[in-house]
Motif scaffolding. Sequence first.
Motif: not given
Length: 167
Positions: A112-124
């Motif tokens: 698992t992890l937590t992340t920013f969903t709308e930052v291309v190098w994070n969620g996507p």
Amino acid sequence: MIRLARAAELPILQDIERAAGKVFADVGMIAVAEDEPASLKVLGEYERDGRAWVWAADDDLPVAYLIAELVDGNGHVEQVSVRPDHARKRIGKALIDHAAEWARAQGAPALTLTTFTEVVWNGPYYEKLGFRLLPESEWTPGLREIRAAEAAHGLDRWPRACMRKEL
């Protein structure tokens, strides 16, 4: 190129995170770009427990790192950072794959992890690596605790989520 972090390298890990964080300023996330990395004390706990790995360049100096822990029986990526001058070389993916192997060895069914969903190098990016967004109804108590701490730290100024990859 992936190996355990060494105690003497912990300040380098902080420098890697600071450098990697600067790109958040490019998408208007100044507070994230200016956020301080984990303390040497916290990084030292991961290092001593064998839960901090680095990607070392040819000169054996770290250019990326990942720290992980177990959260509610799953492997959890606490932080993964790659120096911008080494980005787009699949180093982050290699570190995440390494963390997945570590988690499997611990008997964990998922990472698992937590992340920013709308930052291309994070969620996507993590979706491309096989992680899925977890609806809040699937958050474990530990993930709820992590998200609450992130919110208290001000990270919910931007959309964030928990993600999970089955192992």
